[in-house]
Design a protein around this motif. Structure first.
Motif, mmCIF file in Angstrom:
data_model
loop_
_atom_site.group_PDB
_atom_site.id
_atom_site.type_symbol
_atom_site.label_atom_id
_atom_site.label_comp_id
_atom_site.label_asym_id
_atom_site.label_seq_id
_atom_site.Cartn_x
_atom_site.Cartn_y
_atom_site.Cartn_z
ATOM 1 N N THR A 19 0.842 -1.201 0.000
ATOM 2 C CA THR A 19 0.000 0.000 0.000
ATOM 3 C C THR A 19 0.874 1.247 0.000
ATOM 4 O O THR A 19 2.047 1.209 0.380
ATOM 5 N N THR A 20 0.258 2.345 -0.398
ATOM 6 C CA THR A 20 0.981 3.626 -0.410
ATOM 7 C C THR A 20 1.374 4.043 1.002
ATOM 8 O O THR A 20 2.475 4.532 1.244
ATOM 9 N N ALA A 21 0.445 3.843 1.946
ATOM 10 C CA ALA A 21 0.728 4.241 3.330
ATOM 11 C C ALA A 21 1.958 3.515 3.871
ATOM 12 O O ALA A 21 2.817 4.116 4.540
ATOM 13 N N TYR A 22 2.031 2.255 3.561
ATOM 14 C CA TYR A 22 3.180 1.482 4.027
ATOM 15 C C TYR A 22 4.470 2.001 3.384
ATOM 16 O O TYR A 22 5.507 2.142 4.046
ATOM 17 N N GLY A 23 4.362 2.322 2.104
ATOM 18 C CA GLY A 23 5.542 2.848 1.409
ATOM 19 C C GLY A 23 6.020 4.152 2.023
ATOM 20 O O GLY A 23 7.217 4.380 2.195
ATOM 21 N N ILE A 24 5.053 5.012 2.358
ATOM 22 C CA ILE A 24 5.425 6.295 2.961
ATOM 23 C C ILE A 24 6.063 6.065 4.332
ATOM 24 O O ILE A 24 7.066 6.693 4.686
ATOM 25 N N LEU A 25 5.446 5.159 5.094
ATOM 26 C CA LEU A 25 6.019 4.845 6.418
ATOM 27 C C LEU A 25 7.459 4.378 6.270
ATOM 28 O O LEU A 25 8.345 4.775 7.042
ATOM 29 N N MET A 26 7.682 3.570 5.245
ATOM 30 C CA MET A 26 9.023 3.026 5.046
ATOM 31 C C MET A 26 10.024 4.147 4.728
ATOM 32 O O MET A 26 11.113 4.189 5.280
ATOM 33 N N VAL A 27 9.600 5.074 3.860
ATOM 34 C CA VAL A 27 10.508 6.179 3.518
ATOM 35 C C VAL A 27 10.721 7.079 4.735
ATOM 36 O O VAL A 27 11.839 7.534 5.012
ATOM 37 N N PHE A 28 9.653 7.320 5.471
ATOM 38 C CA PHE A 28 9.747 8.154 6.680
ATOM 39 C C PHE A 28 10.758 7.559 7.648
ATOM 40 O O PHE A 28 11.640 8.252 8.158
ATOM 41 N N THR B 67 6.007 11.859 -3.062
ATOM 42 C CA THR B 67 7.157 11.299 -3.769
ATOM 43 C C THR B 67 6.856 9.859 -4.148
ATOM 44 O O THR B 67 5.773 9.343 -3.900
ATOM 45 N N HIS B 68 7.852 9.236 -4.710
ATOM 46 C CA HIS B 68 7.669 7.831 -5.052
ATOM 47 C C HIS B 68 7.563 7.012 -3.760
ATOM 48 O O HIS B 68 8.078 7.391 -2.727
ATOM 49 N N THR B 69 6.854 5.908 -3.842
ATOM 50 C CA THR B 69 6.778 5.028 -2.680
ATOM 51 C C THR B 69 7.388 3.682 -3.050
ATOM 52 O O THR B 69 6.915 3.012 -3.959
ATOM 53 N N PRO B 70 8.425 3.301 -2.345
ATOM 54 C CA PRO B 70 9.119 2.072 -2.700
ATOM 55 C C PRO B 70 8.286 0.841 -2.363
ATOM 56 O O PRO B 70 7.485 0.849 -1.443
ATOM 57 N N HIS B 71 8.446 -0.143 -3.145
ATOM 58 C CA HIS B 71 7.795 -1.421 -2.858
ATOM 59 C C HIS B 71 8.852 -2.500 -2.760
ATOM 60 O O HIS B 71 9.998 -2.305 -3.159
ATOM 61 N N GLN B 72 8.417 -3.602 -2.239
ATOM 62 C CA GLN B 72 9.372 -4.685 -2.061
ATOM 63 C C GLN B 72 9.945 -5.149 -3.398
ATOM 64 O O GLN B 72 9.222 -5.265 -4.388
#
Lengths: 114, 514
Positions: A19-28, B67-72
């Motif tokens: 999900t996008t939220a998870y991706g943002i959390l990861m970047v954060f 921004t871009h959101t990374p995925h696995q």
């Protein structure tokens, strides 16, 4: 530090990881982790004290409790070189600011004092 | 919008809003009568700090959403020819990494440079009205007169300390340069504290009708003591559960002898042995604090209540300045409204321009909290005290460092809890081990830092540091204390003094302060 490994048994839906939220959390978390990592590296290496790299001047008058004492070197200068942190400077490089061009006349409150 | 721009904008906006709100709150707080600060305004302090750091987190979060959101990006690999592993090559781009590093280091450098410049400005001050303890002024007032050799009078505030007092007094009497006088300030004692002190050959000062705990007891003792102290008859305040290392007083006396503008010397504390894992956590924490002070060349964060020495001039000036230049009631050395009276006195002295140092030779062993409950109570008091102190002083040049410290803790709450949230999600959503080489490498950096910073504390300390996660959970515990402190202040809850009674092995509720 961010994740180094992960393990589980699908207790939560795997699609959450996409999900996008998870991706943002990861970047954060990533940004924070790198910032804290940079501070950690800075702590590992000796602290930089650029003001100590220049030679220090002698004081124009003694700061000791003995009025007729010799005008001594600021503790951050000579003593630190001899004894390391044991004689760490009380007021940092403020001692450096004590101008020593001329001895201070008695009673002159402006000269020679930090 | 790139991650780099997002981070930069986040920092800029947060700093601007933080300064604006902090100054606004400060003006409101400082505009009130100092003797009776309005609690309603001071309650805002914790929320301001948590709110601003939360704003930083949200801004960063919102910015990142654009921004871009990374995925696995999972891959299979084989290690040592047999071990099949699943790994993810996900990692930030180099520009992102470099920007994050630059922002972190620049912020840290900014705080350090500002602190340095402010300290230098105060040291050079010739304004006797605003900074009566600045070196130039003290030097001018003491020039050409010998006020006698440096002597040390020790005040040991004690409340039912018969168990720990003998070791404390012995460590004082066995110093290579022993104190001239040791006065045990017996405050509402119901045990044998007074008898123990007298048996050790010490003087005893018994407080009268004191309801302000340690600060109140010390104020009474200092009212009695200070009028008879000469310029160089320094006063040491030392906790009854503290033991001095050999050479402590010798180092302090040498410092006071060598610099008549020096107003205070603070001890560097490390933890007593024992108490298992919780003791180890605290010893590591104190070891890192001592290391940090030494890296700062002895520049003081807090003149610790465990053992610090003051020139009488410093204490008299603080007492005379309260209610006028600094918070508190005029005539009192310690502010009895402060939960952390040592931290408050440090800020008071700095605000008046005083020079102070924590030399490496001034080391003390201090008591550790033996249980999580006791540690929670101790840290809650410290945290609340620190927040209330910066609230009471507002935003001033000398409190800037302390504000920055609180913001750092506040942001750490969001950063660490987000980390654990991510970790939890990753564990619960995956069905197998996934390795992240980039983050594994960064984790190694953290391990090295943790180990190096406690190296002097011994192999147990290093081992705990190497495992990394236990100390992260300990940090989470401290973050929880911070949040509880903010909530308590905001809701106006009573702050209780909880005294850990060593002999009884349990905590006693000693009283409460608003």
């Amino acid at each position: 530090m961010i994740i180094v490994l992960a393990f589980g048994h699908h207790l939560l839906p795997p699609w959450w990881l996409h999900t996008t939220a998870y991706g943002i959390l990861m970047v954060f978390v990533a940004i924070n982790t790198i910032m804290y990592g940079a501070l950690s590296v800075a702590k590992v290496f000796p602290a930089l004290h650029p003001t100590e790299w220049l030679p220090r001047k002698r004081r124009s008058e003694t700061r000791s409790i003995y009025p007729d004492g010799e005008a001594d070197q600021p503790p951050g200068g000579r003593h630190r070189a001899e004894h390391g942190d044991e004689h760490g400077d009380a007021d940092g490089d403020a001692h450096r600011d004590e101008q020593a061009a001329q001895p201070a006349p008695e009673g002159d409150t402006q000269a020679g004092v930090d | 919008m790139t991650v780099a721009v997002t981070v930069a904008v986040t920092v800029a906006v947060t700093v601007a809003v933080t300064v604006a709100v902090s100054v606004a709150v400060s003006v409101v707080v400082r505009g009130r009568p100092r003797l009776n600060p309005v609690r309603g305004f001071q309650r805002l302090i914790g929320l301001v700090i948590l709110g601003m750091t939360g704003l930083a987190a949200v801004l960063l979060w919102v910015g990142l959403s654009r921004t871009h959101t990374p995925h696995q990006r999972l891959h299979h690999g084989v290690v040592l020819g047999a071990w099949e592993v699943l790994y993810d090559t996900q990692a930030p781009s180099w520009p992102e990494v470099l920007i994050a590093i630059a922002v972190a280091l620049l912020l840290a450098a900014l705080v350090a440079i500002l602190e340095r410049r402010i300290a230098t400005r105060y040291r050079r001050s010739e304004n006797a009205g605003a900074t009566p303890l600045s070196p130039k002024i003290v030097m001018a007032q003491t020039r050409g007169v010998f006020h006698g050799e440096v002597s040390v009078t020790v005040l040991v505030p004690a409340h039912n300390e018969q168990a720990s007092l003998p070791a404390t007094l012995a460590s004082l009497q066995q110093q290579s340069v022993p104190p001239a006088r040791i006065v045990v300030v017996a405050d509402n004692c119901t045990d044998g504290t007074v008898q123990v002190a007298r048996a050790a050959g010490c003087e005893v000062f018994e407080t009268v009708d004191n309801v302000h705990k340690k600060a109140g007891g010390l104020n009474q003792a200092l009212h009695w003591l200070l009028p008879g102290q000469g310029e160089n008859d320094v006063v040491m305040v030392m906790d009854a559960d503290t033991i001095l290392d050999q050479g402590f007083l010798e180092t302090a006396v040498r410092r006071f002898t060598g610099d008549r503008a020096l107003m205070a010397v603070g001890g560097l504390f490390y933890g007593e042995p024992g108490h298992g894992l919780i003791g180890l956590f605290q010893r590591n924490e104190y070891a890192r604090y001592s290391r940090e002070i030494q890296r700062r060349r002895g520049r003081v964060y807090v003149l610790t209540g465990t053992a610090s020495l003051f020139r009488p001039r410093a204490l008299r000036t603080v007492a005379a300045s309260r209610g006028r230049l600094i918070p508190g009631a005029e005539g009192e050395v310690y502010d009895t409204a402060a939960l952390t009276e040592d931290n408050e006195l440090t800020i008071a002295l700095k605000s008046l321009g005083a020079l102070m140092v924590s030399p490496a030779g001034c080391r003390v062993v201090t008591e550790l909290m033996p249980t999580w409950r006791a540690l929670w109570n101790q840290r809650l008091r410290w945290q609340r005290g620190a927040l209330e102190n910066v609230g009471a002083y507002g935003v001033t040049p000398q409190t800037l460092r302390y504000w920055a410290q609180q913001f750092g803790i506040g942001y750490g709450v969001f950063a660490l809890s987000s980390y654990f949230l991510l970790l939890g999600l990753m564990i619960l959503c995956n069905d197998g081990w996934v390795w992240f080489p980039f983050w594994l490498g960064l984790g190694t950096v953290f391990m090295v830092e943790r180990v190096v910073t406690v190296w002097k504390a011994g192999w147990r300390a290093r081992l705990l540091a190497l495992t990394l996660f236990p100390e992260l959970f300990f940090d989470l515990f401290l973050d929880a204390v911070f949040v509880k402190g903010v909530l308590d202040i905001s809701l106006g809850r009573q702050a209780a003094w909880k005294h850990h009674n060593q002999s009884a092995g349990h905590e006693l509720l000693e009283g409460a302060e608003a």
